[in-house]
Design a protein around this motif. Structure first.
Motif, PDB file in Angstrom:
ATOM      1  N   ALA A   2      32.448  27.588 -42.817  1.00 21.04           N
ATOM      2  CA  ALA A   2      32.431  26.500 -43.785  1.00 21.04           C
ATOM      3  C   ALA A   2      31.066  25.838 -43.757  1.00 21.04           C
ATOM      4  O   ALA A   2      30.483  25.624 -42.701  1.00 21.04           O
ATOM      5  CB  ALA A   2      33.526  25.491 -43.439  1.00 21.04           C
ATOM      6  N   SER A  81      31.217  25.274 -59.096  1.00 21.77           N
ATOM      7  CA  SER A  81      31.505  26.110 -57.930  1.00 21.77           C
ATOM      8  C   SER A  81      30.759  27.428 -58.063  1.00 21.77           C
ATOM      9  O   SER A  81      30.392  27.840 -59.161  1.00 21.77           O
ATOM     10  CB  SER A  81      33.007  26.365 -57.806  1.00 21.77           C
ATOM     11  N   ASP A 170      30.372  29.649 -47.623  1.00 16.50           N
ATOM     12  CA  ASP A 170      30.452  28.422 -48.413  1.00 16.50           C
ATOM     13  C   ASP A 170      29.169  27.620 -48.258  1.00 16.50           C
ATOM     14  O   ASP A 170      28.571  27.584 -47.186  1.00 16.50           O
ATOM     15  CB  ASP A 170      31.621  27.554 -47.953  1.00 16.50           C
TER      16      ASP A 170
END
Length: 176
Positions: A2, A81, A170
């Motif tokens: 992450a 995104s 990410d």
């Protein structure tokens, strides 16, 4: 992994380096006459120079956006995104006999170099795959794409392999 901040690529490269060292250190278990990971193992800021062998280097070669097809974001906009894909490279080099006094290298010495170098490549290819499959490597990343293992053309007394793969990572968010 992450996203947490600007150090994410370095953390990913560090995880990759540790896994590559582990992979190479399995070699003496299977073949006691061969070496494991070289002491000179580090994260390079780009492709490493062949200035010292043996050495293992890893680096993040590129970051790109994953190609997507229309509708693959399930209605999300590409402005809100994206899918980041990081290309990671591992390069293991070993010393290869170049001969002496203008004579060609002894085939026995070249065979011994090939034995070590091929074990290096095969250990990286298989052990890293087994770590990913067992969820022990890149556990916080999305997909892992294997781009291949390629031999380095021996030159300047060095030979070895380059392993390249891509992982989904990410990004991190900021309050702007």
């Amino acid at each position: 992994m992450a996203g947490t901040g600007p150090e994410d690529l370095q953390a990913l490269a560090s995880e990759f380096l540790d896994a590559c060292v582990e992979a190479l250190d399995t070699i003496p278990t299977f073949s006691p006459g061969l070496g494991g990971a070289p002491e000179r193992s580090f994260i390079s800021p780009g492709q490493s120079a062949d200035d010292c062998c043996p050495q293992l280097t890893v680096w993040a070669q590129a970051v790109s956006e994953s190609p997507t097809s229309p509708g693959s974001f399930s209605g999300r906009s590409a402005t809100t995104s994206r899918i980041n894909v990081v290309t990671l490279v591992a390069r293991i080099i070993r010393c290869v006999d170049t001969g002496t006094d203008g004579s060609p290298p002894d085939p026995v010495d070249l065979d011994a170099s090939a034995d070590q170098i091929n074990a290096d490549g095969w250990a990286l290819w298989n052990h890293l795959f087994n770590m990913v499959r067992a969820d022990l490597l890149f556990t916080l990343c999305g997909e892992v794409f294997w781009d291949g293992l390629r031999s380095i053309t021996p030159s300047g007394g060095c030979g070895g392999y380059v392993l390249q793969l891509r992982v989904e990572l990410d990004g991190y968010e900021e309050s702007l």
